[in-house]
Design a protein around this motif. Structure first.
Motif, PDB file in Angstrom:
ATOM      1  N   LEU A  46       0.827  -1.206   0.000  1.00 47.47           N
ATOM      2  CA  LEU A  46       0.000   0.000   0.000  1.00 47.47           C
ATOM      3  C   LEU A  46       0.863   1.259   0.000  1.00 47.47           C
ATOM      4  O   LEU A  46       0.585   2.217  -0.735  1.00 47.47           O
ATOM      5  CB  LEU A  46      -0.936   0.006   1.209  1.00 47.47           C
ATOM      6  N   ALA A  47       1.928   1.260   0.799  1.00 46.98           N
ATOM      7  CA  ALA A  47       2.806   2.428   0.861  1.00 46.98           C
ATOM      8  C   ALA A  47       3.491   2.673  -0.481  1.00 46.98           C
ATOM      9  O   ALA A  47       3.600   3.813  -0.942  1.00 46.98           O
ATOM     10  CB  ALA A  47       3.843   2.239   1.963  1.00 46.98           C
ATOM     11  N   LEU A  48       3.928   1.608  -1.132  1.00 47.91           N
ATOM     12  CA  LEU A  48       4.663   1.776  -2.381  1.00 47.91           C
ATOM     13  C   LEU A  48       3.750   2.163  -3.541  1.00 47.91           C
ATOM     14  O   LEU A  48       4.011   3.125  -4.254  1.00 47.91           O
ATOM     15  CB  LEU A  48       5.438   0.496  -2.706  1.00 47.91           C
ATOM     16  N   TYR A  49       2.664   1.426  -3.737  1.00 46.55           N
ATOM     17  CA  TYR A  49       1.750   1.755  -4.832  1.00 46.55           C
ATOM     18  C   TYR A  49       0.938   3.000  -4.506  1.00 46.55           C
ATOM     19  O   TYR A  49       0.719   3.862  -5.350  1.00 46.55           O
ATOM     20  CB  TYR A  49       0.781   0.602  -5.103  1.00 46.55           C
ATOM     21  N   GLY A  50       0.458   3.056  -3.267  1.00 44.62           N
ATOM     22  CA  GLY A  50      -0.411   4.160  -2.879  1.00 44.62           C
ATOM     23  C   GLY A  50       0.284   5.505  -2.943  1.00 44.62           C
ATOM     24  O   GLY A  50      -0.308   6.491  -3.386  1.00 44.62           O
ATOM     25  N   GLY A  51       1.552   5.554  -2.514  1.00 44.52           N
ATOM     26  CA  GLY A  51       2.290   6.808  -2.552  1.00 44.52           C
ATOM     27  C   GLY A  51       2.403   7.357  -3.967  1.00 44.52           C
ATOM     28  O   GLY A  51       2.212   8.552  -4.206  1.00 44.52           O
ATOM     29  N   ARG A  52       2.681   6.473  -4.900  1.00 46.35           N
ATOM     30  CA  ARG A  52       2.808   6.900  -6.300  1.00 46.35           C
ATOM     31  C   ARG A  52       1.458   7.342  -6.860  1.00 46.35           C
ATOM     32  O   ARG A  52       1.345   8.366  -7.526  1.00 46.35           O
ATOM     33  CB  ARG A  52       3.376   5.736  -7.132  1.00 46.35           C
ATOM     34  N   LEU A  53       0.417   6.560  -6.587  1.00 45.36           N
ATOM     35  CA  LEU A  53      -0.901   6.893  -7.129  1.00 45.36           C
ATOM     36  C   LEU A  53      -1.450   8.176  -6.514  1.00 45.36           C
ATOM     37  O   LEU A  53      -2.049   8.992  -7.220  1.00 45.36           O
ATOM     38  CB  LEU A  53      -1.877   5.734  -6.895  1.00 45.36           C
ATOM     39  N   GLY A  58      -4.261  12.704  -6.449  1.00 43.21           N
ATOM     40  CA  GLY A  58      -4.625  13.555  -5.318  1.00 43.21           C
ATOM     41  C   GLY A  58      -5.194  12.758  -4.150  1.00 43.21           C
ATOM     42  O   GLY A  58      -5.564  11.601  -4.288  1.00 43.21           O
ATOM     43  N   HIS A  59      -5.254  13.427  -2.987  1.00 44.91           N
ATOM     44  CA  HIS A  59      -5.643  12.755  -1.736  1.00 44.91           C
ATOM     45  C   HIS A  59      -7.082  12.241  -1.749  1.00 44.91           C
ATOM     46  O   HIS A  59      -7.346  11.102  -1.387  1.00 44.91           O
ATOM     47  CB  HIS A  59      -5.466  13.705  -0.541  1.00 44.91           C
ATOM     48  N   VAL A  60      -8.010  13.110  -2.152  1.00 43.73           N
ATOM     49  CA  VAL A  60      -9.435  12.746  -2.076  1.00 43.73           C
ATOM     50  C   VAL A  60      -9.744  11.607  -3.040  1.00 43.73           C
ATOM     51  O   VAL A  60     -10.408  10.624  -2.671  1.00 43.73           O
ATOM     52  CB  VAL A  60     -10.328  13.976  -2.376  1.00 43.73           C
ATOM     53  N   ARG A  61      -9.258  11.700  -4.272  1.00 42.31           N
ATOM     54  CA  ARG A  61      -9.502  10.628  -5.248  1.00 42.31           C
ATOM     55  C   ARG A  61      -8.832   9.327  -4.817  1.00 42.31           C
ATOM     56  O   ARG A  61      -9.346   8.243  -5.072  1.00 42.31           O
ATOM     57  CB  ARG A  61      -9.014  11.044  -6.629  1.00 42.31           C
TER      58      ARG A  61
END
Length: 199
Positions: A46-53, A58-61
């Motif tokens: 989650l940290a690796l993929y989520g950070g990039r996405l 953006g945060h809300v999306r």
């Protein structure tokens, strides 16, 4: 992950969800994990993929993506287990993480001009060739992403035998909903760009 036990309050269980109207299980199951290894593995990805996405959309999306794909993953898992007559309890964030990965894949492919997601050829090279990744700026982080991709691929292969306790239905539901979520975002951005050009 799927469990053959009844003791998981809040885990995704179609039987309890439908008969007792416990629809909250679609949400709570995304935050429960079987053990510390399950939690750490999911948080790593989650940290690796989520950070990039999150940087791209953006945060809300990003939060919306997590919940929409996680809900869809749980729903797909519940419906398929219901059709099979299996009584299992599914827990874990991996359905939503597969959704995030699906969204990220589309974003990288859809934005080759480095407007939001980065150059796709460089991204693919970094993900596929660890030594190339280390030579780039932020190489260690990219190498960790490569490791996360390998873990996800191994997870799919491991789950294919059906007896591993991995909820592949939730993973595939998350991945497909992530692809659709990203396509909706891309269409929305395309329409906004056209409105600006025509204004």
């Amino acid at each position: 992950i799927t469990l053959d036990v009844d003791g998981w309050e809040g885990g995704m269980n179609w039987n309890l969800m439908i008969r007792n109207h416990q629809y909250y299980r679609l949400i709570t199951s995304m935050f429960l994990h079987a053990d510390i290894g399950h939690l750490v593995g999911n948080m790593f990805c989650l940290a690796l993929y989520g950070g990039r996405l999150e940087k791209i959309i953006g945060h809300v999306r990003f939060i919306l993506c997590y919940f929409v794909t996680g809900l869809f993953a749980g729903l797909v898992s519940a419906l398929i287990h219901l059709a099979d007559g299996d009584i299992v309890i599914s827990i874990g964030a991996s359905g939503a993480i597969f959704g995030i990965a699906g969204t990220l894949i589309v974003m990288l492919v859809a934005d080759p001009d480095n407007r939001k997601g980065g150059n796709i050829l460089n991204a693919i090279a970094c993900y596929m060739i660890p030594f190339y990744a280390l030579r780039q700026e932020g190489g260690l982080r990219t190498l960790l992403r490569t490791t996360a991709i390998v873990i996800l691929i191994e997870n799919i292969i491991y789950a294919a035998d059906g007896s591993s306790g991995v909820d592949n239905y939730a993973h595939m539901g998350g991945l497909l909903s992530g692809l659709v979520f990203a396509l909706v975002l891309c269409i929305s951005w395309y329409r906004q760009d056209n409105r600006r050009v025509n204004a």
